[in-house]
Design an enzyme around this catalytic site. Structure first.
Site, mmCIF file in Angstrom:
data_model
loop_
_atom_site.group_PDB
_atom_site.id
_atom_site.type_symbol
_atom_site.label_atom_id
_atom_site.label_comp_id
_atom_site.label_asym_id
_atom_site.label_seq_id
_atom_site.Cartn_x
_atom_site.Cartn_y
_atom_site.Cartn_z
ATOM 1 N N THR A 18 0.805 -1.224 0.000
ATOM 2 C CA THR A 18 0.000 0.000 0.000
ATOM 3 C C THR A 18 0.837 1.271 0.000
ATOM 4 O O THR A 18 0.490 2.253 -0.644
ATOM 5 C CB THR A 18 -0.904 0.002 1.261
ATOM 6 O OG1 THR A 18 -1.768 -1.122 1.170
ATOM 7 C CG2 THR A 18 -1.738 1.249 1.360
ATOM 8 N N ASP A 62 1.897 -7.117 -4.162
ATOM 9 C CA ASP A 62 1.091 -7.033 -2.948
ATOM 10 C C ASP A 62 1.695 -8.112 -2.043
ATOM 11 O O ASP A 62 1.970 -9.225 -2.502
ATOM 12 C CB ASP A 62 -0.360 -7.385 -3.294
ATOM 13 C CG ASP A 62 -1.290 -7.230 -2.099
ATOM 14 O OD1 ASP A 62 -2.217 -6.427 -2.181
ATOM 15 O OD2 ASP A 62 -1.090 -7.954 -1.093
ATOM 16 N N SER A 64 0.645 -10.116 -0.079
ATOM 17 C CA SER A 64 -0.061 -11.401 0.018
ATOM 18 C C SER A 64 0.548 -12.422 -0.946
ATOM 19 O O SER A 64 0.339 -13.619 -0.803
ATOM 20 C CB SER A 64 -1.539 -11.229 -0.334
ATOM 21 O OG SER A 64 -2.060 -10.141 0.377
ATOM 22 N N ASP A 95 0.586 -6.991 5.043
ATOM 23 C CA ASP A 95 -0.066 -8.284 5.303
ATOM 24 C C ASP A 95 0.906 -9.382 5.714
ATOM 25 O O ASP A 95 0.609 -10.178 6.603
ATOM 26 C CB ASP A 95 -0.873 -8.721 4.072
ATOM 27 C CG ASP A 95 -2.120 -7.872 3.875
ATOM 28 O OD1 ASP A 95 -2.528 -7.201 4.842
ATOM 29 O OD2 ASP A 95 -2.681 -7.869 2.767
ATOM 30 N N THR A 171 3.810 -9.183 14.903
ATOM 31 C CA THR A 171 2.638 -9.746 14.244
ATOM 32 C C THR A 171 1.739 -8.597 13.787
ATOM 33 O O THR A 171 1.693 -7.547 14.430
ATOM 34 C CB THR A 171 1.893 -10.701 15.208
ATOM 35 O OG1 THR A 171 0.981 -11.486 14.471
ATOM 36 C CG2 THR A 171 1.144 -9.963 16.317
ATOM 37 N N THR A 283 1.541 -21.295 21.005
ATOM 38 C CA THR A 283 0.212 -20.912 21.511
ATOM 39 C C THR A 283 -0.570 -20.063 20.515
ATOM 40 O O THR A 283 0.006 -19.249 19.793
ATOM 41 C CB THR A 283 0.302 -20.173 22.855
ATOM 42 O OG1 THR A 283 -1.027 -19.810 23.262
ATOM 43 C CG2 THR A 283 1.141 -18.907 22.779
ATOM 44 N N GLN A 284 -1.875 -20.258 20.511
ATOM 45 C CA GLN A 284 -2.764 -19.411 19.701
ATOM 46 C C GLN A 284 -2.943 -18.032 20.323
ATOM 47 O O GLN A 284 -3.425 -17.114 19.675
ATOM 48 C CB GLN A 284 -4.169 -20.017 19.635
ATOM 49 C CG GLN A 284 -4.270 -21.298 18.900
ATOM 50 C CD GLN A 284 -5.695 -21.858 18.938
ATOM 51 O OE1 GLN A 284 -6.645 -21.177 19.308
ATOM 52 N NE2 GLN A 284 -5.822 -23.106 18.548
HETATM 53 N N1 ASP Z 1 -2.366 -5.971 0.751
HETATM 54 C C1 ASP Z 1 -1.347 -4.986 1.056
HETATM 55 C C2 ASP Z 1 -0.022 -5.715 1.139
HETATM 56 O O1 ASP Z 1 0.240 -6.378 2.091
HETATM 57 C C3 ASP Z 1 -1.668 -4.311 2.327
HETATM 58 C C4 ASP Z 1 -0.639 -3.334 2.801
HETATM 59 O O2 ASP Z 1 0.338 -3.033 2.192
HETATM 60 O O3 ASP Z 1 -0.857 -2.804 3.890
HETATM 61 O O4 ASP Z 1 0.752 -5.620 0.228
#
Ligand code: ASP
Length: 348
Positions: A18, A62, A64, A95, A171, A283-284
């Site tokens: 982002t 991105d 992800s 992410d 995290t 642990t969760q």
């Molecule tokens: N989906 C974006 C990413 O992780 C979200 C971000 O950058 O905050 O690349």
């Protein structure tokens, strides 16, 4: 303490996310902007008395879409430019930033310079963006040196919303607010207020500043994550724990390391251990540690051969396993190293 940075040179590595996006006037969709224009977007960078060079990854992603091969490229880039710069700032989507920061912390051995990840919740072109402040603070931290000329933060970290977190303790904990990151089991290493206040008792310093950087680029990704939940079926547990493609499984347990005490569950765990799989108990909970000696349900796991992750985060356990398993085929060695604190990722 005298914080110097007048002679520093920083490499800004833009990978996507982002932070580097701008609204396309035509369709209003967020798209990456040409990073060579970074000074136009963040003129504050030009005000530093030191050099800030920019490197753009291709393709921009991105986060992800981050894969281990991307971490290898990143580690190689830092290694190849290591002698030319005093610190590195990595602009990365939020992410998977915690995964990437943890991975780099285990892939870079002998690190004596800062590698600071940052990003933003709002694109840098937006009026209320958090990207500028995050970026400028990250660059300042990456350039900070003490009176001996040593980096103040020679670690892989995440700089976000005025706080500096150890990468392998972090995290993403908030999808909406500017304080997207936490490191629940260790206080921030620094806080940016009027000045940047470093907590030098928490920051890890090398014994030998001249040891030289080496990188671990062989990653064994045969790791699965089993999140325990009420109603989980023997079939699902069997598929994950006994799958031929898994060499290690992170078992995300309840509370202080408790799982189902039923015979069917313990039988599958024992079977996985007898197949020489590495089972790590994490642990969760958002904070706190695994202690398999407290409850009978935890004790059963320990007796079956599951090892403790202490207070390691799942992101960090995954990255640590990738690197250790890439280094050795000996699962007993990997297990013993998982229980050691290698890069500040656990408190024992
Ligand atoms: N989906 C974006 C990413 O992780 C979200 C971000 O950058 O905050 O690349």
């Amino acid at each position: 303490m005298n914080v110097m940075n007048s002679k520093a040179a920083i490499l800004l590595i833009y990978t996507g996310g982002t932070i580097g996006m701008k609204e396309d006037p035509e369709d209003q969709a967020l798209k990456p902007f040409d990073f060579s224009q970074i000074l136009e977007e963040v003129p504050e960078l030009g005000k530093f008395a030191f050099k800030v060079d920019a490197y753009t990854f291709s393709p921009l992603i991105d986060s992800s879409d981050v894969e281990p091969a991307f971490w290898v490229d990143l580690a190689r880039l830092i290694h190849s430019r290591y002698d030319d710069y005093d610190g590195f700032v990595i602009l990365h989507g939020t992410d998977t930033m915690a995964f990437s920061a943890a991975a780099l912390s285990f892939m870079l051995d002998g690190l004596t310079k800062p590698v600071i990840f940052t990003g933003s919740q709002l694109p840098i072109g937006r009026p209320r963006t958090d990207g500028k402040e995050n970026l400028v603070s990250a660059v300042e931290i990456a350039s900070a040196k003490d009176e001996n000329g040593h980096s103040i933060v020679p670690e892989v970290c995440i700089c976000f919303d005025s706080l500096l977190f150890r990468g392998n303790r972090s995290t993403k904990a908030d999808a909406e607010n500017f304080n997207a990151f936490r490191s629940p089991d260790i206080a921030p290493l620094a806080e940016a207020g009027i000045s940047i206040r470093y907590d030098r008792r928490l920051i890890r310093y090398p014994e030998d500043w001249n040891v030289g950087l080496t990188i671990n680029t062989n990653l064994d990704t045969r790791v699965s994550i089993l999140k325990i939940h009420p109603g989980i079926t023997p079939q699902v547990v069997r598929n994950i724990l006994l799958g031929a493609e898994t060499r290690a499984v992170i078992i995300e347990t309840y509370g202080s390391g408790n799982a189902i005490s039923r015979d069917w569950f313990i039988d599958i765990v024992r079977q996985a251990v007898s197949m020489n799989k590495i089972l790590v108990n994490v642990t969760q909970c958002l904070a706190g540690r695994v202690n398999m000696d407290i409850y009978a349900t935890g004790k059963k796991l320990k007796e079956s051969g599951v090892i403790t992750g202490y207070d390691i985060r799942t992101e960090s356990a995954l990255a640590k396993l990738f690197v250790l398993m890439g280094k050795s085929q000996d699962n007993d060695w990997v297990k013993s190293m998982m229980e050691q604190d290698l890069k500040g990722e656990i408190s024992r």
